[in-house]
Write a protein that holds these residues in place. Structure first.
Motif, PDB file in Angstrom:
ATOM      1  N   UNK A   1       0.801  -1.229   0.000  1.00  0.00           N
ATOM      2  CA  UNK A   1       0.000   0.000   0.000  1.00  0.00           C
ATOM      3  C   UNK A   1       0.835   1.281   0.000  1.00  0.00           C
ATOM      4  N   UNK A   2       2.143   1.189   0.263  1.00  0.00           N
ATOM      5  CA  UNK A   2       2.990   2.383   0.210  1.00  0.00           C
ATOM      6  C   UNK A   2       2.483   3.483   1.118  1.00  0.00           C
ATOM      7  N   UNK A   3       2.307   4.680   0.553  1.00  0.00           N
ATOM      8  CA  UNK A   3       1.898   5.822   1.388  1.00  0.00           C
ATOM      9  C   UNK A   3       0.432   5.762   1.814  1.00  0.00           C
ATOM     10  N   UNK A   4      -0.339   4.820   1.235  1.00  0.00           N
ATOM     11  CA  UNK A   4      -1.744   4.670   1.629  1.00  0.00           C
ATOM     12  C   UNK A   4      -1.928   3.545   2.655  1.00  0.00           C
TER      13      UNK A   4
ATOM     14  N   UNK B   1      -0.805  -5.710  -7.942  1.00  0.00           N
ATOM     15  CA  UNK B   1      -1.619  -4.495  -7.774  1.00  0.00           C
ATOM     16  C   UNK B   1      -0.718  -3.282  -7.976  1.00  0.00           C
ATOM     17  N   UNK B   2      -0.834  -2.688  -9.152  1.00  0.00           N
ATOM     18  CA  UNK B   2      -0.003  -1.523  -9.463  1.00  0.00           C
ATOM     19  C   UNK B   2      -0.904  -0.322  -9.753  1.00  0.00           C
ATOM     20  N   UNK B   3      -2.035  -0.256  -9.058  1.00  0.00           N
ATOM     21  CA  UNK B   3      -3.009   0.822  -9.301  1.00  0.00           C
ATOM     22  C   UNK B   3      -3.365   1.522  -7.999  1.00  0.00           C
ATOM     23  N   UNK B   4      -4.330   2.436  -8.095  1.00  0.00           N
ATOM     24  CA  UNK B   4      -5.068   3.010  -6.954  1.00  0.00           C
ATOM     25  C   UNK B   4      -4.219   3.705  -5.900  1.00  0.00           C
ATOM     26  N   UNK B   5      -3.079   4.254  -6.334  1.00  0.00           N
ATOM     27  CA  UNK B   5      -2.277   5.058  -5.412  1.00  0.00           C
ATOM     28  C   UNK B   5      -1.381   4.253  -4.496  1.00  0.00           C
TER      29      UNK B   5
ATOM     30  N   UNK C   1      -7.322   6.061 -11.438  1.00  0.00           N
ATOM     31  CA  UNK C   1      -7.540   6.935 -10.292  1.00  0.00           C
ATOM     32  C   UNK C   1      -7.053   6.425  -8.948  1.00  0.00           C
ATOM     33  N   UNK C   2      -7.539   7.072  -7.904  1.00  0.00           N
ATOM     34  CA  UNK C   2      -7.239   6.786  -6.492  1.00  0.00           C
ATOM     35  C   UNK C   2      -5.803   7.117  -6.097  1.00  0.00           C
ATOM     36  N   UNK C   3      -5.062   7.831  -6.962  1.00  0.00           N
ATOM     37  CA  UNK C   3      -3.676   8.178  -6.636  1.00  0.00           C
ATOM     38  C   UNK C   3      -3.577   9.479  -5.874  1.00  0.00           C
ATOM     39  N   UNK C   4      -4.645  10.243  -5.894  1.00  0.00           N
ATOM     40  CA  UNK C   4      -4.709  11.529  -5.218  1.00  0.00           C
ATOM     41  C   UNK C   4      -6.159  11.784  -4.824  1.00  0.00           C
TER      42      UNK C   4
END
Ligand code: 8CM
Length: 357
Positions: free
Chosen positions: A103-106, A177-181, A266-269
């Motif tokens: 999830x990284x920063x999320x 999973x390389x999407x959604x922020x 989307x979902x990156x910001x």
């Protein structure tokens, strides 16, 4: 013209139809372990007639969980509970898939129904990491620590190890999973990646993390089994990631062994706007990537109606459709769709149901 109920073969794997269950976080694990909930949730959708059932975003390290209740595959101990689930899905005629994620920063958030905000240290939140020290924003106020090159390598090692465990558990379809922020997306989007080393700046540098990670996964995921990547195909923000870049990234992913691109956005910001939210709104991304890259694609996003789903397949805009919310409403959607599309004989429920209905 292909039909929603035609089989679909990728490598050595054949789906009984073109209907897949999209990976959906259940936020119902303890320490990453799958439970009876996951068996029933995923198993009932296999009984429901889907061709492909993909388990939720499954973290490759504890720090990469969206919430404390996320599924995980960061240790060998997680495998056993997944064996049972993959076996059950297979026994009921669907192909078992799993999505690996970081999830990284999320990461470090409360579950959606508990506020969806960054958890404080007092709430057992944890330090998050990302390409750059930039918070996602809105309720996700945590500022990630910029990953060192060694940490990038460690996370890629974790993706590789989790891939081996997914194979051991009996999954036959793997998705990055390389999407959604989440971590991969936050590297390839210029909005969240301000690095000045070989992982930031130019397009080539921003996509490096995702391409290298997929390459590492492909090395341990057998050639005979499908490997998919979910991409955000647009940030929906001026100055953000675009479909043109997603097409170029898909070409590189194909070169390192991707078999299918799962086309989301989307979902990156939290600031994205002017997106045409409505039935099938992301299908044009799948159509563009399929045509321009010559790779299989999955369409996802407000696909609810059998005629609509069949049109997507018949017109060649995607090879498979992935349904999420509609599958929550109705695990038996594939049988209803077969009735609507006059393909009843190709979607027969298991005998204890079929005899009566
Ligand atoms: C939640 C977790 C991870 C995801 C998600 C969601 C919810 C909606 C969605 O994607 O489209 O990738």
């Amino acid at each position: 013209m292909p039909n929603l109920f035609d089989r679909f073969t990728v490598k050595d794997v054949t789906l009984r139809n073109r209907i897949g269950v999209s990976p959906m976080c259940q936020y119902s694990s303890r320490d990453g372990f799958a439970s009876d909930w996951h068996l029933v949730h995923l198993g009932s959708r296999a009984i429901g007639g889907a061709g492909l059932v993909i388990a939720e975003a499954t973290a490759v390290e504890p720090r990469g969980r969206i919430s404390p209740q996320d599924a995980g595959l960061w240790s060998d101990e997680h495998v056993e509970a997944l064996v049972r689930i993959a076996k059950f899905i297979t026994e009921h005629g669907a192909v078992p898939g799993i999505q690996l994620a970081h999830a990284g920063r999320k990461a470090s958030c409360a579950r959606p129904w508990e506020g969806d905000h960054s958890l404080t240290d007092e709430e057992d939140g944890w330090e998050t990491v990302g390409p750059s020290p930039l918070a996602f924003g809105h309720k996700l106020w945590r500022v990630p620590r910029e990953m060192t090159l060694d940490e990038i390598r460690d996370v890629q090692n974790a993706f590789e190890a989790a891939t081996s465990r997914a194979l051991e558990a009996g999954y036959q379809w793997l998705e990055l999973h390389a999407a959604h922020g989440y971590l991969c997306h936050s590297f390839y989007s210029p909005l969240s990646n301000h690095r000045t080393d070989e992982y930031g700046g130019s397009f080539e540098n921003r996509i490096r993390f995702t391409v290298e990670t997929l390459d590492r996964m492909r090395r341990v995921w057998p050639e005979r089994l499908p490997l998919a990547v979910r991409l955000s195909c647009s940030d929906w923000v001026d100055g953000g990631w675009t479909i043109e870049e997603a097409i170029e990234l898909s070409k590189r992913l194909k070169k390192v062994g991707a078999d299918l691109i799962d086309c989301s956005s989307g979902f990156g910001t939290p600031d994205y706007k002017n997106y045409p939210f409505g039935p099938g709104w992301q299908v044009p991304f799948s159509d563009a990537i399929r045509r321009e890259v010559g790779i299989h694609t999955a369409a996802v996003g407000l696909i609810t109606d059998p005629v609509q789903a069949n049109e997507i397949i018949a017109s060649g805009k995607a090879d498979i459709v992935l349904l999420a919310r509609e599958m929550l409403r109705d695990p038996y959607w594939p049988y209803r769709a077969a009735l609507t599309l006059d393909r009843k004989s190709e979607a027969t429920p298991p005998a204890p149901y079929a005899h009566w209905i």
